[in-house]
Design a protein around this motif. Structure first.
Motif, short mmCIF file in Angstrom:
data_model
loop_
_atom_site.label_atom_id
_atom_site.label_comp_id
_atom_site.label_asym_id
_atom_site.label_seq_id
_atom_site.Cartn_x
_atom_site.Cartn_y
_atom_site.Cartn_z
N GLN A 106 46.78 -6.33 -38.16
CA GLN A 106 47.07 -4.86 -38.07
C GLN A 106 47.67 -4.11 -39.32
OE1 GLN A 106 50.41 -5.61 -35.27
NE2 GLN A 106 49.17 -7.29 -34.21
N LEU A 107 47.55 -4.88 -40.37
CA LEU A 107 48.12 -4.28 -41.81
C LEU A 107 46.96 -3.89 -42.63
CD1 LEU A 107 50.99 -6.63 -42.08
CD2 LEU A 107 51.13 -4.39 -41.19
N PRO A 108 47.45 -2.64 -43.18
CA PRO A 108 46.11 -2.29 -44.13
C PRO A 108 46.56 -2.99 -45.60
CG PRO A 108 47.69 -0.54 -44.09
CD PRO A 108 48.35 -1.63 -43.11
N CYS A 109 45.26 -3.06 -46.21
CA CYS A 109 45.19 -3.76 -47.56
C CYS A 109 45.88 -2.81 -48.53
CB CYS A 109 43.66 -4.06 -48.03
SG CYS A 109 43.54 -4.12 -49.69
N GLY A 110 46.66 -3.30 -49.37
CA GLY A 110 47.28 -2.66 -50.47
C GLY A 110 46.54 -1.90 -51.31
N GLN A 111 45.33 -2.31 -51.57
CA GLN A 111 44.37 -1.68 -52.31
C GLN A 111 43.08 -0.80 -51.80
OE1 GLN A 111 43.00 -4.02 -55.61
NE2 GLN A 111 44.69 -3.25 -56.99
N LYS A 112 43.07 -1.23 -50.56
CA LYS A 112 41.87 -0.53 -49.93
C LYS A 112 42.34 -0.54 -48.38
CE LYS A 112 36.84 -1.27 -50.54
NZ LYS A 112 36.34 -0.19 -49.82
N PRO A 113 43.00 0.69 -48.23
CA PRO A 113 43.84 0.61 -46.68
C PRO A 113 42.65 0.73 -45.52
CG PRO A 113 44.50 2.29 -48.26
CD PRO A 113 43.21 1.76 -48.84
N SER A 114 41.42 0.71 -45.90
CA SER A 114 40.49 0.75 -44.91
C SER A 114 39.98 -0.59 -44.22
CB SER A 114 38.86 1.62 -45.20
OG SER A 114 38.55 0.89 -46.48
N LYS A 115 40.66 -1.41 -45.13
CA LYS A 115 40.43 -2.69 -44.63
C LYS A 115 41.92 -3.21 -44.46
CE LYS A 115 36.10 -3.86 -46.59
NZ LYS A 115 35.36 -4.05 -45.59
N HIS A 116 41.67 -4.57 -43.57
CA HIS A 116 42.88 -5.14 -43.31
C HIS A 116 43.57 -6.14 -44.49
CE1 HIS A 116 41.74 -4.64 -38.84
NE2 HIS A 116 42.77 -3.80 -39.27
N ALA A 117 44.53 -6.35 -44.70
CA ALA A 117 45.31 -7.22 -45.72
C ALA A 117 44.64 -8.43 -45.55
CB ALA A 117 46.99 -7.36 -45.54
N GLY A 118 44.09 -8.87 -46.63
CA GLY A 118 43.60 -10.25 -46.86
C GLY A 118 41.94 -10.12 -46.86
N GLU A 119 41.57 -8.80 -46.24
CA GLU A 119 40.00 -8.78 -46.37
C GLU A 119 39.31 -8.04 -47.28
OE1 GLU A 119 39.46 -6.95 -42.33
OE2 GLU A 119 40.00 -8.97 -40.97
N GLY A 120 40.19 -7.30 -48.11
CA GLY A 120 39.61 -6.71 -49.34
C GLY A 120 38.98 -7.45 -50.14
N PRO A 121 38.05 -6.85 -51.12
CA PRO A 121 37.54 -7.66 -51.94
C PRO A 121 38.32 -8.38 -53.15
CG PRO A 121 37.14 -5.45 -52.57
CD PRO A 121 37.47 -5.56 -51.12
N ASP A 122 39.27 -7.89 -53.38
CA ASP A 122 40.19 -8.61 -54.57
C ASP A 122 41.50 -8.99 -53.76
OD1 ASP A 122 38.44 -7.44 -56.46
OD2 ASP A 122 39.52 -5.47 -56.48
N CYS A 123 41.57 -9.14 -52.58
CA CYS A 123 42.91 -9.66 -52.01
C CYS A 123 43.03 -11.03 -52.32
CB CYS A 123 42.82 -9.51 -50.53
SG CYS A 123 42.95 -8.07 -49.65
N ASP A 124 44.01 -11.44 -52.63
CA ASP A 124 44.31 -12.88 -53.34
C ASP A 124 46.01 -13.22 -52.74
OD1 ASP A 124 44.59 -15.14 -54.50
OD2 ASP A 124 44.85 -14.26 -56.61
N LEU A 125 45.82 -13.73 -51.51
CA LEU A 125 47.19 -13.95 -50.64
C LEU A 125 47.51 -15.70 -51.12
CD1 LEU A 125 46.18 -12.53 -47.21
CD2 LEU A 125 47.27 -11.38 -49.07
N THR A 126 49.00 -15.49 -51.05
CA THR A 126 49.55 -16.71 -51.37
C THR A 126 49.59 -17.44 -49.86
OG1 THR A 126 51.74 -16.12 -50.75
CG2 THR A 126 51.12 -15.81 -52.95
N GLU A 127 49.85 -18.69 -49.98
CA GLU A 127 50.22 -19.51 -48.71
C GLU A 127 51.35 -18.86 -47.87
OE1 GLU A 127 49.04 -22.59 -47.24
OE2 GLU A 127 47.29 -21.94 -48.35
N ALA A 128 51.32 -19.02 -46.71
CA ALA A 128 52.47 -18.30 -46.12
C ALA A 128 53.70 -19.33 -46.29
CB ALA A 128 52.24 -18.25 -44.47
N ARG A 129 54.94 -18.32 -46.38
CA ARG A 129 56.05 -19.11 -46.33
C ARG A 129 57.20 -18.72 -45.45
NH1 ARG A 129 59.30 -16.57 -50.49
NH2 ARG A 129 57.62 -15.03 -51.35
N ASP A 130 58.32 -19.33 -45.01
CA ASP A 130 59.19 -18.81 -43.99
C ASP A 130 60.27 -17.95 -44.69
OD1 ASP A 130 58.03 -20.03 -41.93
OD2 ASP A 130 59.28 -21.67 -41.79
N PHE A 131 60.30 -16.75 -44.14
CA PHE A 131 61.28 -15.78 -44.54
C PHE A 131 62.34 -15.46 -43.51
CE2 PHE A 131 62.46 -11.26 -45.08
CZ PHE A 131 62.96 -11.32 -46.21
#
Ligand code: ATP
Length: 453
Positions: A106-131
């Motif tokens: 549901q969230l837009p990618c920080g660089q390519k808002p037309s894509k979802h976070a994690g789906e952009g060509p340059d997305c590089d997500l860390t492992e999830a951690r509890d916050f």
């Protein structure tokens, strides 16, 4: 018929008409924090008032409470919030933004808002951690030696820790409930969608304590009651649904949870959660505080830990839903009329009193009428600008009735009474006007948007 409402239109109307605006604007704003202006305060106050009415005035098995925001830190240890009130967080190494891992779609990618976070060509997500979502602060004048405390992330725990007090002083026995409205704070990773998700918000929560064998029956009772509340206040039934949580969605303490969901412009989303919490909370506090939190029937000597049914709603989310459901546009004589078709009970202002022109003794009579009506309901006097402009303004803040004083008023002491929804104007005598408006205010109301659909 497609609904004309969008979140952008709601945000814009709220700003334009002084309902809700971004906080700290003169300093450039702080993300996802909002201040309520005059009409927003009146509207949200009415939403909360209707909740209190449904909980307290219309029943005799619920009592009120207003507990502190800062509580003993062990409250949050017992409730499980310290260990488990977390959301999964991921960072993007490329855009440096943070996202809630379970909301990536549901969230837009920080660089390519037309894509979802994690789906952009340059997305590089860390492992999830509890916050952990709780805001921490310290009590006492010296930071180093002060004890860490938390801003409450829900109002519910304030109710459980007062169970014994209330039981003693309210002369109640299960089934009975304790209701509370107040601010809660969550350091949400990705707040957004206007006041739908913010870090500081108001909750309307009620904990209903029942004999264990009756919990399912009361769970179903509260599902029906809470759904009815929204419908009676004008929400279109086809925009409201109850959705039962799947087994893997259930909180560790819950044997059943259903959300009341509303069809927001962002899709079906939670308005309120209704949970069967069993004896989890009272047992945990009993254990951690070393106190007996149970009910003893003086006649039978039977003792038990009551089970709890919890309807937990958000005052801001409900206010947003009422605004969205009320927003409408229609074509009148070639012009677009924007209006809020709010239930009259929720409308910030019930009646606007206006002289047609600012002369010939009309303002004096209008002020007299206003002085009388304001004793009975929230009223507004408005004499500035053309009458059409004044009507448009009242339509946009959702005022259900307009009273106009004109030249005929001076002759026969009648005024025109204009209805926001139908635009019908009828002539009514000044005497009895207050009674007529009160009658209308009490009458059942359904939104004309339903008939138009
Ligand atoms: P969500 O899944 O949307 O985060 P939740 O299930 O965590 O919500 P609850 O803990 O059940 O929410 O809180 C009860 C109600 O409080 C919600 O239904 C909602 O109306 C309101 N609420 C919760 N978090 C927020 C928030 N960050 N901003 C505004 N209202 C909120």
């Amino acid at each position: 018929m497609t609904d004309v409402v969008t979140m952008e239109k709601i945000v814009s109307l709220c700003k334009r008409r002084g309902f809700i605006f971004p906080s700290s604007e003169i300093y450039g704003g702080v993300g996802s924090t909002y201040d309520y202006g005059h009409y927003g305060v009146l509207l949200k106050t009415n939403v909360k008032g209707e909740w209190w009415r449904a909980m307290l005035q219309d029943r005799d098995d619920v009592v009120a409470l207003d507990s502190a925001i800062i509580q003993h830190p062990r409250v949050w240890e017992a409730s499980g919030h310290l260990a488990g009130f977390t959301d999964p967080l991921v960072d993007c190494r490329t855009c440096k933004q943070r996202f809630r891992a379970d909301h990536l779609d549901q969230l837009p990618c920080g660089q390519k808002p037309s894509k979802h976070a994690g789906e952009g060509p340059d997305c590089d997500l860390t492992e999830a951690r509890d916050f952990n979502l709780m805001f921490e602060t310290t009590v006492g004048p010296v930071k180093e030696s002060g004890a860490t405390v938390y801003l409450r992330p829900e109002t519910a725990q304030g109710i459980f820790i007062n169970f014994k007090n209330v039981l003693q002083f309210s002369r109640r026995k299960p089934p009975f409930g304790i209701a509370q409205i107040g601010k809660s704070f969550r350091n949400e990773i990705t707040p957004g969608n206007f006041v739908f998700r913010t870090r500081e918000f108001e909750q309307m929560e009620m904990e209903f304590f029942v004999p264990p064998a009756e919990s399912q029956r009361w769970f179903e009772h509260w599902l029906a009651e809470r759904e009815r509340w929204y419908v009676e206040l004008g929400i279109r039934p086809d925009h409201l649904r109850l959705r039962a949580h799947d087994a893997d969605e259930l909180s560790h303490y819950s044997s059943g949870t259903s959300d009341v969901e509303y069809l927001f412009p962002i899709g079906w989303s939670e308005l309120e959660g209704i949970a069967n919490r069993g004896d989890f909370d009272l047992s945990r506090h009993a254990e951690h505080a070393n106190e007996k939190l149970e009910y003893v029937d003086t006649a039978t000597r039977e003792r038990y830990v009551p089970h709890v049914i919890e309807p937990a709603a958000g005052a801001d989310r409900a206010t947003l839903a009422f605004l969205v459901d009320a927003y409408d546009e229609e074509q009148v004589e070639g012009e677009t009329r924007t209006l809020l078709r709010l239930h009259p009970k929720l409308a910030p202002v019930k009646v606007a009193v206006m002289p047609l022109v600012r002369k010939d003794g009309q303002p004096e009579v209008a002020r007299e009428i206003y002085a009388d009506l304001r004793k009975r309901m929230q009223a507004e006097y408005d004499e500035g600008g053309s009458i059409g402009k004044r009507y448009r303004r009242q339509d946009e803040i959702g005022t259900p009735w307009g009273v106009t004083v004109d030249h005929q008023t001076l002759e026969d002491r009648t005024v025109t009474l204009r209805d926001r929804d139908t635009l019908e104007q009828v002539r009514v005598p000044i005497d009895g006007l207050g009674d007529e408006l009160e009658r209308r205010l009490r009458a059942p109301w359904t939104t004309p948007k339903l008939a138009a659909a």
